[in-house]
Design a protein around this motif. Structure first.
Motif, PDB file in Angstrom:
ATOM      1  N   ALA A 488      21.680  -7.077 -43.252  1.00 52.57           N
ATOM      2  CA  ALA A 488      21.840  -6.949 -44.707  1.00 52.57           C
ATOM      3  C   ALA A 488      21.309  -8.182 -45.411  1.00 52.57           C
ATOM      4  O   ALA A 488      20.719  -8.092 -46.488  1.00 52.57           O
ATOM      5  N   GLU A 489      21.474  -9.343 -44.764  1.00 51.36           N
ATOM      6  CA  GLU A 489      21.046 -10.578 -45.444  1.00 51.36           C
ATOM      7  C   GLU A 489      19.524 -10.674 -45.600  1.00 51.36           C
ATOM      8  O   GLU A 489      19.030 -11.500 -46.356  1.00 51.36           O
ATOM      9  N   ASP A 490      18.779  -9.783 -44.898  1.00 53.44           N
ATOM     10  CA  ASP A 490      17.326  -9.754 -45.101  1.00 53.44           C
ATOM     11  C   ASP A 490      16.955  -9.147 -46.454  1.00 53.44           C
ATOM     12  O   ASP A 490      15.820  -9.273 -46.913  1.00 53.44           O
ATOM     13  N   LEU A 491      17.889  -8.423 -47.068  1.00 52.01           N
ATOM     14  CA  LEU A 491      17.579  -7.710 -48.301  1.00 52.01           C
ATOM     15  C   LEU A 491      17.493  -8.686 -49.464  1.00 52.01           C
ATOM     16  O   LEU A 491      18.319  -9.591 -49.583  1.00 52.01           O
ATOM     17  N   ALA A 614      13.560  -3.383 -51.277  1.00 56.52           N
ATOM     18  CA  ALA A 614      14.695  -2.484 -51.080  1.00 56.52           C
ATOM     19  C   ALA A 614      15.490  -2.391 -52.376  1.00 56.52           C
ATOM     20  O   ALA A 614      15.823  -3.398 -52.982  1.00 56.52           O
ATOM     21  N   PRO A 615      15.821  -1.186 -52.817  1.00 55.81           N
ATOM     22  CA  PRO A 615      16.601  -1.050 -54.044  1.00 55.81           C
ATOM     23  C   PRO A 615      18.025  -1.562 -53.859  1.00 55.81           C
ATOM     24  O   PRO A 615      18.587  -1.512 -52.772  1.00 55.81           O
ATOM     25  N   TYR A 751      16.073   5.914 -42.775  1.00 50.49           N
ATOM     26  CA  TYR A 751      14.820   6.577 -43.143  1.00 50.49           C
ATOM     27  C   TYR A 751      15.103   7.759 -44.062  1.00 50.49           C
ATOM     28  O   TYR A 751      16.017   8.543 -43.812  1.00 50.49           O
ATOM     29  N   SER A 752      14.288   7.883 -45.113  1.00 52.84           N
ATOM     30  CA  SER A 752      14.332   9.123 -45.881  1.00 52.84           C
ATOM     31  C   SER A 752      13.348  10.079 -45.215  1.00 52.84           C
ATOM     32  O   SER A 752      12.702   9.735 -44.226  1.00 52.84           O
ATOM     33  N   GLU A 753      13.275  11.289 -45.741  1.00 51.36           N
ATOM     34  CA  GLU A 753      12.420  12.266 -45.077  1.00 51.36           C
ATOM     35  C   GLU A 753      10.952  11.880 -45.212  1.00 51.36           C
ATOM     36  O   GLU A 753      10.565  11.171 -46.132  1.00 51.36           O
ATOM     37  N   SER A 806      14.119  -0.023 -46.612  1.00 47.76           N
ATOM     38  CA  SER A 806      13.501   0.095 -47.935  1.00 47.76           C
ATOM     39  C   SER A 806      14.138   1.167 -48.812  1.00 47.76           C
ATOM     40  O   SER A 806      13.778   1.304 -49.974  1.00 47.76           O
ATOM     41  N   ASN A 807      15.059   1.948 -48.248  1.00 50.77           N
ATOM     42  CA  ASN A 807      15.753   2.958 -49.043  1.00 50.77           C
ATOM     43  C   ASN A 807      17.189   2.517 -49.317  1.00 50.77           C
ATOM     44  O   ASN A 807      17.729   1.686 -48.599  1.00 50.77           O
ATOM     45  N   LEU A 808      17.798   3.107 -50.325  1.00 45.10           N
ATOM     46  CA  LEU A 808      19.202   2.810 -50.616  1.00 45.10           C
ATOM     47  C   LEU A 808      20.061   3.077 -49.385  1.00 45.10           C
ATOM     48  O   LEU A 808      19.977   4.139 -48.777  1.00 45.10           O
ATOM     49  N   HIS A 809      20.886   2.101 -49.033  1.00 42.48           N
ATOM     50  CA  HIS A 809      21.809   2.311 -47.910  1.00 42.48           C
ATOM     51  C   HIS A 809      23.044   1.441 -48.122  1.00 42.48           C
ATOM     52  O   HIS A 809      23.347   0.553 -47.339  1.00 42.48           O
TER      53      HIS A 809
END
Ligand SMILES: [Zn+2]
Length: 854
Positions: A488-491, A614-615, A751-753, A806-809
């Motif tokens: 998480a700290e990479d974000l 990443a959002p 991953y998103s689709e 890169s996606n919301l998580h």
């Protein structure tokens, strides 16, 4: 809304001639009339035709009346009161239960009503107070009532059945089995089956279940009361005032997208995390969540209070299917032991359901008139299901992946907010707005039997002690690297200084509505500006059968979904996927095709996000980022726990002959190795070792295999990590079931689709190098075997990718998310077998094994 009713002893026995015909359709309202005397019944008959009457506890008559008929009945001098009276038992409002609290479907006049079920549970809890409790875990936002001009919140009902149910200490120690019954209001099968099952247990119809109530506690949850109660004239339903229809979701949208699961979360959904915006148990949930989905918040919080849950099932309905009942094994981080538990649950339920297979077939024939309205044959599906039961991942069974599903939430580890138990989504045919929810006694009777079977199967599972283990063909080394670790700290938005970020959804989300004509098409559009980097699209059709396409501003179709391609129609549950794409500025369009013979309302949600990398979930969703540190190498730590051989780590950069001494097999799931490592790996194979290469590990093939060049190794992204073609004679897919082709779940690892990385080898080059093919995607070899020197290389081009950030998580990540099929291919690659033991006895052994007798 509440009703007074007269408490009467509960009796068994058919006082009402059975079967009675269903009475409710779009123009008629179920109506109960209290009369001064029974002599007036004839007068009511002359107005309404078929009438059901009782003199006990007082003269009353029930019929489905048009408005004109109701007016004429009201004018009868002895008619005292007229009640809108939905429900299965026409006289429940009088507290009169001649056929039991919940009559059999064959003797019921309609679906069980929400108020009826609440009153009925109160009756049962009073009569069987040592074994049953009913309470509300919280309230829904409520349907908007046009008569009173306010919302009508309703309780999220919970029923607990156990011996000495009020002894809470004893209860907490019993094994708890959770059945979630009514998450989608328009899928009635669970809500019809569970109340009747509960009553049956209490009345002694299931002595084998009663005998378990000392050690087992049965928990039934009735989520989404609004979707259930929507079928009342004081509400609009599906945008139509007075429409007599149940609804799928609640005020916050689809009730089965609202769960706080680790991994990718689509911003199109309202997600309920009762721990609050700070995920700390001290903050409040974001306001928009608390206002629209208080029922989901209450449900999540309540379920977490059970400390000894052993399994959970979530009951749904689909429109039509090749399989009468489907079990969907949802995404999680599952070791071999976890998976064998999930699949034992699938099997115990399957045994109960297929026990009735002849009944399915006979009744299926009788269903033809019902199913013609949905024309499943237009999709190449038979009107009658081909088999009673099937199972697989959501992608394998109903053709799509998504976020926020409740069964997945139940399966995720407790430290990531889940319940940590084997759990399944169950899907039932012909139970999704078929015929506008017209009540059909034979069909509902069949569905009730089916889901009683599912509940019994879950109870069977709870009585068993299941373990999964792996017997492999020799000790395994695997190469570690930090390059696969994600933190998480990479974000960029996680800087550790605790700055609060305001949630500001203004202008980013819009919902466009349209009506899709019968058998025709319609489209909606949304302009996207140049600042947006991603666009999330959530098409949703209320009538459950549609194909959809997403068209980019330049006219290309970037996403499409064909309703008839999977095994089922209308599963999980409007059957349309959620899409996320890189945004281009301009006009985006969603086209929808309606496959039904009636017009259907549709909504399409569009949400844009602008983020450099990443959002930030605090800004996009109102939840802080959960901390995490994950690596797919955890797969091998878990394998080590479950295997009879050593599974040991060797660090990247330190792979030399000494490090590999004594190991028969080597797994390399990445390409973060140095030249010395590669030389050692090559010698290992040539000297007879078994090398398993997965994911980016395939990039090393040119250095290991003569005839495979760098340009022969391909990388693509696909909808999910899945094979297009499988060669069932290949040993790497030994014991595959025909439905299986899905290797790993995308969402739990972020991953998103359409982002799933799949590595492969050009099939011509692979052939020339002497390889044998087990599976391909896009024509390239993704699973296969190469002989090199005295050894072999097993390829699995998509199984254990690093988490995608890169996606919301907001709710963290899992380390890996291999499916049962993904595990099976790895098992075969390691010359291993996957073994299930139930109560100490081996019951199942799959995989090719070492070829040696044991
Ligand atoms: Zn559903």
């Amino acid at each position: 809304m509440s009703y007074d009713y007269v408490r009467r002893p509960i009796r068994d026995g058919p006082d009402i001639p059975a079967p009675v015909r269903p009475v409710v359709d779009g123009d008629r309202r179920p109506t109960l009339v209290e009369f001064d005397d029974a002599a007036s019944f004839e007068a009511m008959r002359s107005v309404a035709g078929e009438v059901r009457t009782t003199t006990d506890p007082e003269p009353a008559a029930y019929a489905a009346l048009t408005t004109a008929e109701a007016e004429r009945v009201a004018e009868l001098p002895t008619a005292r009161t007229l009640h809108f009276s939905p429900g299965a038992n026409p006289f429940w409002r009088l507290g009169y239960y001649p056929l039991g609290v919940f009559p059999t479907p064959e003797r019921s006049v309609d679906y069980i009503d929400f108020e009826e079920v609440a009153a009925g549970f109160d009756r049962l809890a009073e009569a069987f107070d040592d074994r049953m409790r009913v309470f509300s875990a919280g309230e829904s936002a409520g349907k908007y009532n046009y008569v009173t001009d306010r919302r009508d919140p309703r309780g999220v009902l919970v029923v607990e059945v156990a011996e000495d149910v009020d002894d809470r200490e004893a209860f907490a120690e019993k094994k708890q089995v959770l059945t979630n019954c009514t998450i989608h209001g328009n899928e009635r099968a669970g809500g019809e089956a569970a109340p009747r099952f509960i009553e049956g247990v209490l009345r002694g119809q299931y002595p084998e279940v009663e005998a378990l109530l000392d050690e087992l506690a049965l928990v039934f949850t009735f989520t989404n009361p609004d979707g259930w109660a929507a079928r009342r004239p004081q509400y609009e339903s599906l945008g139509v005032p007075g429409a007599p229809l149940h609804e799928r979701g609640n005020l916050g949208g689809d009730t089965n997208r609202q769960f706080p699961n680790p991994g990718w979360i689509s911003p199109d959904h309202t997600v309920a995390e009762p721990l609050g915006s700070g995920l700390d148990g001290e903050t409040n949930p974001p306001e928009y969540v608390a206002e629209t989905t208080p029922d989901a918040l209450a449900f999540v919080e309540h379920c977490r209070s059970y400390e000894n849950l052993v399994c959970a099932i979530d009951l749904h309905g689909m429109l039509s299917s090749k399989d009468f009942v489907l079990a969907l094994d949802g995404a999680s981080q599952s070791s071999s032991d976890d998976l064998e538990n999930s699949f034992e649950l699938i099997d115990t339920i399957g045994e109960r359901i297929t026990a009735n297979v002849e009944e399915w077939e006979t009744a299926g024939e009788a269903l033809s008139p019902v199913t013609e309205t949905a024309s499943p044959s237009a999709f190449g599906l038979s009107v009658v299901p081909e088999q009673a039961y099937n199972f697989g991942t959501p992608v394998e069974t109903i053709g799509y992946s998504g976020t926020g599903f409740v069964d997945e939430w139940m399966a995720f580890p407790e430290e990531l907010g889940g319940l940590g138990v084997p759990s399944l989504t169950m899907e039932m045919s012909y139970s999704n707005l078929v015929g506008g929810n017209v009540y059909d006694q034979a069909r509902v009777g069949l569905q009730v039997d089916g889901y009683k079977g599912a509940i019994l199967g879950a109870i069977d599972f709870a009585t068993r002690d299941v373990t999964g283990r792996v017997e492999a063909g020799g000790d395994v080394a695997y190469v570690t690297t930090d390059a696969l670790t994600r933190r998480a700290e990479d974000l960029g938005h996680v800087d550790g200084d605790g700055d609060a970020v305001e949630y500001d959804p203004s202008g980013k989300s819009t919902t466009e509505e349209t009506t899709v004509p019968a058998g025709g098409s319609a489209s909606v559009s949304r302009a996207v500006d140049a600042r947006a980097t991603t666009l999330s699209v959530n098409p949703h059709v209320h009538r459950s059968v549609a194909s959809a396409r997403l068209i980019a501003p330049d006219g290309t179709t970037v996403r499409s979904f064909e309703a008839g391609e999977g095994r089922a129609l209308g599963g999980r549950c409007c059957a349309l996927p959620t899409w996320q794409v890189d945004a281009q500025a301009g006009e985006w369009t969603v086209e929808l095709d309606n496959a039904l013979g009636t017009p259907g309302d549709a909504e399409v949600g569009f949400t844009t996000a602008a983020a450099a990398d990443a959002p930030n979930p605090a800004a996009e969703l109102g939840y802080e980022q959960r901390d995490y540190e994950v690596t797919p190498l955890r797969y091998f730590e878990d394998l080590d726990e479950d295997a009879n051989v050593a599974v040991d780590a060797v660090a990247s950069g330190a792979v030399d002959a000494a490090a590999l001494d004594g190991y028969d097999q080597l797994a390399l799931v990445h390409d973060d190795v140095d030249a010395g490592d590669v030389d050692t790996v090559e010698s290992f194979v040539r000297d007879g070792g078994n090398l398993v290469l997965t994911d980016t590990g395939l990039n090393l093939l040119p250095e290991l295999v003569d005839g495979i060049a760098a340009e022969d190794v391909t990388e693509r992204t696909a909808y999910v990590g899945e094979l297009d073609e499988v060669n069932d004679s290949h040993p790497l897919v030994t014991d595959r079931r025909p439905i299986q082709d899905h290797l790993w779940y995308i969402a739990p690892v972020g991953y998103s689709e359409n982002e799933a990385p799949i590595y492969g080898v050009d099939s011509g080059a692979f052939d020339d190098a002497g390889g044998t093919v087990a599976g391909t995607t896009g024509g390239d070899v993704v699973v296969g075997t190469l002989e090199v020197g005295d050894g072999q290389i097993q390829l699995i081009g998509s199984l254990l990718p690093p988490a995608e950030q890169s996606n919301l998580h907001p709710f963290g990540m899992v380390d890996y998310a291999a499916t049962y099929f993904g595990h099976l291919v790895m098992t075969n690659a390691l010359f291993a077998e996957q073994i299930r033991e139930v109560d100490g006895e081996e019951t199942r052994r799959i995989g090719r094994g070492s070829g040696e007798d044991d």
